[in-house]
Design a protein around this motif. Structure first.
Motif, PDB file in Angstrom:
ATOM      1  N   ILE A  46       0.872  -1.175   0.000  1.00 35.83           N
ATOM      2  CA  ILE A  46       0.000   0.000   0.000  1.00 35.83           C
ATOM      3  C   ILE A  46       0.914   1.231   0.000  1.00 35.83           C
ATOM      4  O   ILE A  46       1.663   1.450   0.948  1.00 35.83           O
ATOM      5  N   GLY A  47       0.890   1.981  -1.098  1.00 34.49           N
ATOM      6  CA  GLY A  47       1.869   3.062  -1.306  1.00 34.49           C
ATOM      7  C   GLY A  47       3.033   2.529  -2.127  1.00 34.49           C
ATOM      8  O   GLY A  47       4.203   2.733  -1.812  1.00 34.49           O
ATOM      9  N   ALA A  48       2.690   1.807  -3.228  1.00 29.22           N
ATOM     10  CA  ALA A  48       3.663   0.966  -3.948  1.00 29.22           C
ATOM     11  C   ALA A  48       4.372   1.654  -5.105  1.00 29.22           C
ATOM     12  O   ALA A  48       5.184   1.015  -5.773  1.00 29.22           O
ATOM     13  N   SER A  49       4.084   2.924  -5.367  1.00 35.07           N
ATOM     14  CA  SER A  49       4.526   3.505  -6.639  1.00 35.07           C
ATOM     15  C   SER A  49       5.796   4.333  -6.575  1.00 35.07           C
ATOM     16  O   SER A  49       6.407   4.606  -7.613  1.00 35.07           O
ATOM     17  N   THR A  50       6.200   4.765  -5.392  1.00 35.08           N
ATOM     18  CA  THR A  50       7.410   5.587  -5.257  1.00 35.08           C
ATOM     19  C   THR A  50       8.096   5.242  -3.932  1.00 35.08           C
ATOM     20  O   THR A  50       7.549   4.510  -3.104  1.00 35.08           O
ATOM     21  N   GLY A  51       9.285   5.769  -3.737  1.00 35.82           N
ATOM     22  CA  GLY A  51       9.960   5.724  -2.441  1.00 35.82           C
ATOM     23  C   GLY A  51      10.138   4.328  -1.869  1.00 35.82           C
ATOM     24  O   GLY A  51      10.475   3.379  -2.586  1.00 35.82           O
ATOM     25  N   PHE A  52       9.922   4.221  -0.558  1.00 35.93           N
ATOM     26  CA  PHE A  52      10.134   2.955   0.138  1.00 35.93           C
ATOM     27  C   PHE A  52       9.145   1.869  -0.291  1.00 35.93           C
ATOM     28  O   PHE A  52       9.476   0.680  -0.279  1.00 35.93           O
ATOM     29  N   GLY A  53       7.935   2.277  -0.655  1.00 35.26           N
ATOM     30  CA  GLY A  53       6.935   1.293  -1.074  1.00 35.26           C
ATOM     31  C   GLY A  53       7.303   0.640  -2.388  1.00 35.26           C
ATOM     32  O   GLY A  53       7.201  -0.583  -2.546  1.00 35.26           O
ATOM     33  N   LEU A  54       7.735   1.444  -3.357  1.00 34.63           N
ATOM     34  CA  LEU A  54       8.185   0.898  -4.642  1.00 34.63           C
ATOM     35  C   LEU A  54       9.374  -0.040  -4.430  1.00 34.63           C
ATOM     36  O   LEU A  54       9.412  -1.148  -4.986  1.00 34.63           O
ATOM     37  N   ALA A  55      10.318   0.378  -3.605  1.00 35.23           N
ATOM     38  CA  ALA A  55      11.488  -0.467  -3.318  1.00 35.23           C
ATOM     39  C   ALA A  55      11.051  -1.783  -2.674  1.00 35.23           C
ATOM     40  O   ALA A  55      11.624  -2.841  -2.943  1.00 35.23           O
ATOM     41  N   TYR A 136       2.945  -1.358   4.424  1.00 32.25           N
ATOM     42  CA  TYR A 136       2.120  -0.151   4.521  1.00 32.25           C
ATOM     43  C   TYR A 136       3.047   1.057   4.424  1.00 32.25           C
ATOM     44  O   TYR A 136       3.774   1.375   5.364  1.00 32.25           O
ATOM     45  N   SER A 137       3.051   1.728   3.264  1.00 32.49           N
ATOM     46  CA  SER A 137       4.036   2.788   3.006  1.00 32.49           C
ATOM     47  C   SER A 137       3.398   4.049   2.435  1.00 32.49           C
ATOM     48  O   SER A 137       3.893   4.642   1.486  1.00 32.49           O
ATOM     49  N   LEU A 138       2.283   4.452   3.038  1.00 36.96           N
ATOM     50  CA  LEU A 138       1.618   5.668   2.555  1.00 36.96           C
ATOM     51  C   LEU A 138       2.295   6.906   3.131  1.00 36.96           C
ATOM     52  O   LEU A 138       2.705   6.920   4.287  1.00 36.96           O
TER      53      LEU A 138
HETATM   54 NA    NA Z   1       6.315   4.659  -0.643  1.00 39.60          NA
END
Ligand code: NA
Ligand code: NAD
Length: 396
Positions: A46-55, A136-138
């Protein structure tokens, strides 16, 4: 079209599909060179498109061959107007995952809403059955509450007294003194409502209710602590209260997962240039000094290096997960090293507009910021015409 960066303050209004693709390829290659991880097989980010979530999505897929569902809020392209960076990141990720024979589908919408939660649950039921990891990376400035419809805004303010310190405008390199007024009214509660653990718990409760969590299920949310220097505006400010709440929520969620032997953890990550962190005053100056010191000591990491280490050396070692006394996983350990922090403290005193280019890594900050949007990425020809109208192949 030819796409150029157009910045307004802390945001960039355009994004480059080729540059975003190259960033994703670089992250995938990094994970491949680090070798297989005996990790999760079915993952929701959740929050998968940039930053820590994408990684996290890349590490799950290319480190441990996981099927991934990614949820995010990104702007699709329209003719002549590029999409947001996370859109293009996801196009590139899905293409590469599918080429590798991996399941990867995505949902674009408000993760705080019941509608998107229901849609995600239906997709998991239909395609995956049970999942073994939820990341969970929003990072969001607003949340519309799913039951009441009330819109809450988070703020980045100190609590009780105003805070004055140095900051840098990373576009101009100008170091100046800023003063931030303390939180008033409902600032603290609102920030906790947006960035605390309430929504994380709603997600896990809903998935659990539908029996979609596998035995030994794990869920991880990301937090930050940082040094004394930034405490008034970060850890002891309004956002820090939200992180306290997020960390407390990990224990509450774990309590609800006893019957499936599941666990919820918070991982404390390193300060990095992302869309979320560039908006916080004082932090960009801290990051530019931190980068300089960590690069000199050869311990600098980006999101992908951080998450690879989280998976390989913390979550999936086959042994008990190491935590600090508060139960948190720490991958900010190198940032928080005494020698690193002592060096920053000294540089901080001397940081001025004149000295920063040599004592700090302003250039690194600047490049990383543009890289977030696919600009200034080595190997990309920005004079080439590119198709802005890319589709995410398995957008639901
Ligand atoms: Na993220
Ligand atoms: P980011 O801005 O790169 O990523 C945010 C993600 O959330 C994106 O995928 C975006 O599409 C998604 N998103 C935002 N609002 C949404 C909504 N309403 N519905 C669905 N998706 C939505 O941010 P990041 O820096 O990777 O932050 C992720 C987490 O890591 C945050 O909890 C942050 O506090 C934490 N963290 C960040 C740092 C740092 O220095 N950047 C350090 C430690 C911890």
């Amino acid at each position: 079209m030819i796409i150029e960066p157009r910045t307004r303050g802390f945001i960039c209004l355009t994004a480059h599909p080729k540059g975003c693709e190259q960033n994703v390829l670089n992250q995938i290659n990094y994970i491949k060179t680090k070798g297989a991880i005996d990790g999760p097989k079915k993952v929701l980010v959740i929050g998968a498109s940039t930053g820590f979530g994408l990684a996290s999505r890349i590490t799950s897929a290319f480190g441990s061959e996981a099927a991934t569902i990614g949820v995010f809020l990104e702007k699709p392209p329209t003719p002549g107007r590029p999409a947001s960076a996370g859109w293009y990141n996801t196009v590139a990720f899905e293409n590469k995952a599918h080429e590798a024979g991996l399941y990867a589908k995505s949902i674009n919408g408000d993760a705080f809403s019941n509608e998107i939660r229901a849609k995600t649950i239906d997709l998991i039921k239909k395609d995956l059955g049970q999942i073994d990891l939820v990341i969970y990376s929003l990072a969001s400035p607003v949340r519309v509450h799913p039951e009441t419809g009330t819109k809450y805004k988070s703020v980045l303010k100190p609590i009780d007294r105003s805070f004055s310190n140095k900051t840098v405008d990373f576009h101009t390199g100008k170091v100046s003194e800023i003063s931030i007024e303390p939180a008033t009214g409902d600032d603290i509660e609102n920030t906790v409502t947006v960035m605390g653990g309430d929504d994380w718990q709603l997600w896990i409760d809903a998935l659990k209710k539908e029996a979609l969590l596998a035995p030994q299920f794990q869920t991880i949310a990301y937090s930050y602590i940082g040094p004394k220097l930034t405490e008034p505006v970060y850890r002891k400010g309004t956002i820090g209260r939200a992180k306290d709440h997020l960390e407390a929520t990990a224990f509450k969620i774990t309590d609800t997962l006893k019957d499936i032997n599941g666990k919820a953890y918070v991982s404390v990550n390193k300060a990095l240039v992302t869309q979320a962190s560039s908006a916080i005053p004082v932090i960009p100056l801290y990051i530019s000094l931190l980068y300089k010191i960590m690069k000199e000591k050869e311990i600098h990491e980006g999101c992908i290096e951080q998450i690879q280490r989280l998976f390989k050396e913390r979550l999936y070692t086959g042994k008990q997960i190491d935590t600090d006394p508060e139960g948190r996983i720490r991958i900010d350990d190198w940032e928080m090293r005494e020698d690193v922090q002592a060096a920053i403290k000294e540089l901080w005193e001397n940081a001025t507009t004149e000295t920063l280019p040599s004592i700090g890594d302003l250039q690194g900050y600047h490049t990383d910021f543009f890289n977030l949007f696919g600009f200034k990425v080595p190997g990309v020809d920005y004079d080439q015409d590119v198709d802005e109208m890319l589709e995410i192949p398995e957008l639901q």
